[in-house]
Motif scaffolding. Structure first.
Motif, PDB file in Angstrom:
ATOM      1  N   VAL A 116       1.170  -1.412   0.196  1.00 60.38           N
ATOM      2  CA  VAL A 116       0.204   0.164   0.130  1.00 60.38           C
ATOM      3  C   VAL A 116       0.972   1.135   0.018  1.00 60.38           C
ATOM      4  CG1 VAL A 116      -0.157   0.017   2.468  1.00 60.38           C
ATOM      5  CG2 VAL A 116      -2.112   1.333   0.775  1.00 60.38           C
ATOM      6  N   ALA A 117       0.456   2.173   0.010  1.00 63.38           N
ATOM      7  CA  ALA A 117       1.152   3.617  -0.809  1.00 63.38           C
ATOM      8  C   ALA A 117       0.958   3.973   0.350  1.00 63.38           C
ATOM      9  CB  ALA A 117       0.481   4.119  -1.829  1.00 63.38           C
ATOM     10  N   THR A 118       1.661   4.806   0.925  1.00 65.07           N
ATOM     11  CA  THR A 118       1.522   5.250   2.891  1.00 65.07           C
ATOM     12  C   THR A 118       1.163   6.535   2.973  1.00 65.07           C
ATOM     13  OG1 THR A 118       3.623   6.553   1.918  1.00 65.07           O
ATOM     14  CG2 THR A 118       4.010   5.280   2.834  1.00 65.07           C
ATOM     15  N   ILE A 119       0.292   7.153   1.650  1.00 69.11           N
ATOM     16  CA  ILE A 119      -0.756   8.224   1.844  1.00 69.11           C
ATOM     17  C   ILE A 119      -1.928   7.201   2.065  1.00 69.11           C
ATOM     18  CG2 ILE A 119      -1.419   8.632  -0.480  1.00 69.11           C
ATOM     19  CD1 ILE A 119      -0.888  11.675   2.276  1.00 69.11           C
ATOM     20  N   ASP A 120      -1.779   6.431   1.164  1.00 64.32           N
ATOM     21  CA  ASP A 120      -3.184   5.469   1.123  1.00 64.32           C
ATOM     22  C   ASP A 120      -3.686   5.061   2.704  1.00 64.32           C
ATOM     23  OD1 ASP A 120      -4.204   6.612  -1.245  1.00 64.32           O
ATOM     24  OD2 ASP A 120      -3.145   4.539  -1.796  1.00 64.32           O
ATOM     25  N   ALA A 121      -2.087   4.336   3.412  1.00 66.15           N
ATOM     26  CA  ALA A 121      -2.695   3.808   4.391  1.00 66.15           C
ATOM     27  C   ALA A 121      -3.003   4.653   5.402  1.00 66.15           C
ATOM     28  CB  ALA A 121      -1.244   3.248   4.639  1.00 66.15           C
ATOM     29  N   LEU A 122      -2.464   5.576   5.868  1.00 67.22           N
ATOM     30  CA  LEU A 122      -2.449   6.992   6.693  1.00 67.22           C
ATOM     31  C   LEU A 122      -3.859   7.131   7.952  1.00 67.22           C
ATOM     32  CD1 LEU A 122      -0.452   9.452   8.088  1.00 67.22           C
ATOM     33  CD2 LEU A 122      -0.820  10.689   6.485  1.00 67.22           C
ATOM     34  N   PRO A 123      -4.936   7.215   6.710  1.00 72.51           N
ATOM     35  CA  PRO A 123      -6.408   7.835   7.671  1.00 72.51           C
ATOM     36  C   PRO A 123      -6.704   6.018   7.861  1.00 72.51           C
ATOM     37  CG  PRO A 123      -6.432   7.896   5.100  1.00 72.51           C
ATOM     38  CD  PRO A 123      -4.768   6.856   5.486  1.00 72.51           C
ATOM     39  N   PHE A 140       1.587  19.016   2.481  1.00 73.48           N
ATOM     40  CA  PHE A 140      -0.152  19.451   3.111  1.00 73.48           C
ATOM     41  C   PHE A 140      -1.165  18.183   2.645  1.00 73.48           C
ATOM     42  CE2 PHE A 140      -4.649  21.112   1.973  1.00 73.48           C
ATOM     43  CZ  PHE A 140      -4.601  22.360   2.692  1.00 73.48           C
ATOM     44  N   ARG A 141      -1.142  17.492   1.941  1.00 73.02           N
ATOM     45  CA  ARG A 141      -2.134  16.704   2.428  1.00 73.02           C
ATOM     46  C   ARG A 141      -1.507  15.165   2.887  1.00 73.02           C
ATOM     47  NH1 ARG A 141      -0.718  16.101  -4.558  1.00 73.02           N
ATOM     48  NH2 ARG A 141      -2.787  16.557  -5.485  1.00 73.02           N
ATOM     49  N   ALA A 142      -0.765  15.175   3.581  1.00 75.57           N
ATOM     50  CA  ALA A 142      -0.496  13.762   4.708  1.00 75.57           C
ATOM     51  C   ALA A 142      -0.785  14.800   5.819  1.00 75.57           C
ATOM     52  CB  ALA A 142       1.327  13.918   4.618  1.00 75.57           C
ATOM     53  N   LEU A 143      -0.360  16.213   6.126  1.00 73.25           N
ATOM     54  CA  LEU A 143      -1.151  16.449   6.943  1.00 73.25           C
ATOM     55  C   LEU A 143      -2.444  16.472   7.051  1.00 73.25           C
ATOM     56  CD1 LEU A 143       1.454  19.756   7.829  1.00 73.25           C
ATOM     57  CD2 LEU A 143       1.513  17.244   8.184  1.00 73.25           C
ATOM     58  N   ALA A 144      -3.288  16.879   6.049  1.00 71.58           N
ATOM     59  CA  ALA A 144      -4.696  16.873   5.588  1.00 71.58           C
ATOM     60  C   ALA A 144      -5.064  15.664   6.524  1.00 71.58           C
ATOM     61  CB  ALA A 144      -5.268  17.998   4.968  1.00 71.58           C
ATOM     62  N   MET A 145      -4.212  14.629   5.795  1.00 75.82           N
ATOM     63  CA  MET A 145      -4.825  13.534   6.540  1.00 75.82           C
ATOM     64  C   MET A 145      -4.420  13.065   7.738  1.00 75.82           C
ATOM     65  SD  MET A 145      -4.902  10.461   3.155  1.00 75.82           S
ATOM     66  CE  MET A 145      -5.797  11.426   1.744  1.00 75.82           C
ATOM     67  N   GLY A 146      -3.475  13.621   8.304  1.00 78.18           N
ATOM     68  CA  GLY A 146      -4.156  14.152  10.055  1.00 78.18           C
ATOM     69  C   GLY A 146      -2.850  13.471  10.558  1.00 78.18           C
ATOM     70  N   PRO A 198       1.770  11.043  18.871  1.00 76.38           N
ATOM     71  CA  PRO A 198       2.138  11.477  17.287  1.00 76.38           C
ATOM     72  C   PRO A 198       2.217  10.216  16.016  1.00 76.38           C
ATOM     73  CG  PRO A 198       3.776  11.093  18.745  1.00 76.38           C
ATOM     74  CD  PRO A 198       2.699  10.432  19.529  1.00 76.38           C
ATOM     75  N   VAL A 199       1.814  10.614  14.940  1.00 75.55           N
ATOM     76  CA  VAL A 199       1.675   9.697  13.642  1.00 75.55           C
ATOM     77  C   VAL A 199       2.695  10.720  13.058  1.00 75.55           C
ATOM     78  CG1 VAL A 199       0.194   8.889  12.164  1.00 75.55           C
ATOM     79  CG2 VAL A 199      -0.304   8.524  14.410  1.00 75.55           C
ATOM     80  N   HIS A 200       3.587  10.149  12.326  1.00 72.27           N
ATOM     81  CA  HIS A 200       4.475  10.571  11.401  1.00 72.27           C
ATOM     82  C   HIS A 200       4.374   9.974   9.754  1.00 72.27           C
ATOM     83  CE1 HIS A 200       6.962  12.688  14.479  1.00 72.27           C
ATOM     84  NE2 HIS A 200       6.013  12.976  14.287  1.00 72.27           N
ATOM     85  N   MET A 201       4.670  10.398   8.860  1.00 75.59           N
ATOM     86  CA  MET A 201       4.694   9.872   7.565  1.00 75.59           C
ATOM     87  C   MET A 201       5.722   9.756   6.922  1.00 75.59           C
ATOM     88  SD  MET A 201       3.894  10.278   4.140  1.00 75.59           S
ATOM     89  CE  MET A 201       2.546   9.498   3.667  1.00 75.59           C
ATOM     90  N   ASP A 202       6.226   8.828   5.795  1.00 65.84           N
ATOM     91  CA  ASP A 202       7.372   9.197   4.617  1.00 65.84           C
ATOM     92  C   ASP A 202       7.066   8.033   3.710  1.00 65.84           C
ATOM     93  OD1 ASP A 202       8.417   6.561   4.817  1.00 65.84           O
ATOM     94  OD2 ASP A 202      10.023   7.157   6.511  1.00 65.84           O
ATOM     95  N   GLY A 203       7.553   8.942   2.878  1.00 63.24           N
ATOM     96  CA  GLY A 203       6.858   7.805   1.155  1.00 63.24           C
ATOM     97  C   GLY A 203       6.627   8.600   0.136  1.00 63.24           C
ATOM     98  N   GLY A 204       7.431   9.691  -0.706  1.00 61.74           N
ATOM     99  CA  GLY A 204       6.880   9.236  -2.109  1.00 61.74           C
ATOM    100  C   GLY A 204       6.192  11.031  -1.660  1.00 61.74           C
TER     101      GLY A 204
END
Ligand SMILES: Cc1cc2nc3c(=O)[nH]c(=O)nc-3n(C[C@H](O)[C@H](O)[C@H](O)COP(=O)(O)O)c2cc1C
Length: 375
Positions: A266-273, A298-304, A284-290
């Motif tokens: 799964v792409a990380t932005i898709d896994a985030l929600p 902005f999109r990653a922060l908007a998803m939480g 805290p929930v951080h993310m990386d990838g792409g």
């Protein structure tokens, strides 16, 4: 080399930087596991989420600051751990750490540095800490079968002043990276000996990844051996995020190792929600990838996500212009994020919510939250 002003986006930085490195280095940085479908999916997935900008909201003062490990950072982007920065620039990780400090953000130091430093192919964790000072807080860790080595390393980085370990949990076995296998005979010695590639050589050196790890054992073991915070890097499901909270870890990083481990993941932005939904702000929930543009942040922060990290762009920056190239890369992302916040009507990071996101469903643009509610 192009002049600094010619590079105005990370895409341009990538293209200029990769032109100037050897094929082996380029493939080592660029390629992921298998057919690279996870690598490509990570970046492609962002464009499925489109923004819903708001107007007339007074964005004359945009504050991008966030807090990580109790320290106020200038903006929500950090430098993800990756090994062997000396392949890109003679200052290696020490230069990267200085760039992180100058940019007012944080860097995660790869465990590869601790192993490479003994052969002077990398900077030591202590050197990097001195170079980056309070920008160097996270030490990325793998657990090898040789637990004594891990215990000593934990003591060493704690003494050097690191605040947290990032235990990488997506590496139960090593991903099958085709170019690394093919290039192996021609790789620099330090990569051959220590980087991932031959399980047999690692076993001989006592550095084989421990595939026996389970939640109930490893988190208490780490707690027993360090006072540093424990973060997990490589969480991709609600189930594991729930376990992480239950086991009392201090933070998680939604990551698939930049596509270098599981192909078809799964792409990380898709896994985030789904992860944000179960963590509910407990840690805290951080993310990386792409992440390649301010709008991706902005999109990653908007998803939480509370914070994001970049991997490959750091290496491109280093290859382009050493420490200054990393600063340039961070400046571009900062500028792009600021413009994105201005144009969506957000004057602080807290204001960036899922209300600003939408996606195309059955040919119709819909609010992200409405789409999720229907799932
Ligand atoms: C060349 C390279 C080396 C890496 N080495 C490590 C490592 O030693 N430990 C680790 O946890 N992640 C490592 N990563 C993964 C990064 O920390 C990060 O998760 C990933 O690069 C983020 O994706 P991005 O490159 O698309 O930004 C590495 C990534 C690259 C490209």
């Amino acid at each position: 080399m192009a002049s600094i002003s010619q590079v105005l986006s990370l895409a341009e930085l990538e293209s200029v930087a990769l032109r100037n490195v050897s094929r082996i280095t380029r493939e080592y940085w660029t390629d992921g596991a298998g057919e690279n479908s996870t690598v490509q999916g990570n970046t492609a997935a962002f464009d499925r989420y489109r923004l819903r900008p708001r107007a007339l909201r007074n964005v004359s003062n945009i504050d991008m600051s966030v807090t990580v490990l109790g320290k106020k950072l200038s903006f929500p982007v950090g430098i993800a751990p990756s090994g062997w920065h000396k392949m890109a620039d003679s200052m290696g990780e020490a230069g990267t750490a200085q760039a992180a400090k100058k940019a007012g953000t944080v860097m995660g130091v790869s465990m590869g540095t601790a192993l490479g430093a003994s052969t002077s192919s990398a900077c030591s964790p202590e050197e990097i800490k001195v170079a980056g000072d309070s920008a160097v807080k996270f030490f990325q860790l793998y657990i090898f079968q040789n637990r004594k080595f891990t215990k000593e390393l934990l003591k060493r980085v704690e003494k050097a002043g690191y605040d947290a370990i990032m235990l990488t949990v997506d590496t139960a076995v090593v991903g099958r990276r085709i170019s690394e296998i093919r290039n192996r005979p021609h790789m620099p010695d330090f990569l051959k000996v220590i980087s991932f590639g031959s399980q047999l050589e690692h076993e001989k050196a006592g550095f084989a990844i421990d595939s026996n790890l389970v939640w109930e054992e490893i988190i208490p073991w780490l707690r027993q051996h360090t006072k540093m915070q424990i973060w997990l890097k490589g969480i991709l499901t609600a189930e594991d995020a729930t376990l992480a909270v239950k086991c009392g870890v201090d933070g998680i990083i939604v990551s698939n190792h930049g596509g270098r481990q599981l192909d078809g993941c799964v792409a990380t932005i898709d896994a985030l929600p789904e992860i944000v939904a179960v963590v509910k702000g407990a840690i805290p929930v951080h993310m990386d990838g792409g992440i390649r543009r301010g709008v991706d942040v902005f999109r990653a922060l908007a998803m939480g996500a509370d914070f994001v990290w970049v991997g490959r762009p750091v290496l491109w920056g280093l290859a382009y212009d050493g420490r200054r190239g990393v600063e340039l890369m961070l400046d571009i992302l900062r500028e792009e994020l600021k413009i994105c916040m201005g144009l969506t009507g957000c004057s602080s990071i807290k204001q960036i919510t899922s209300d600003f996101l939408g996606s195309i469903e059955n040919g119709r643009f819909a609010k992200f939250d409405d789409v999720r509610a229907r799932l």
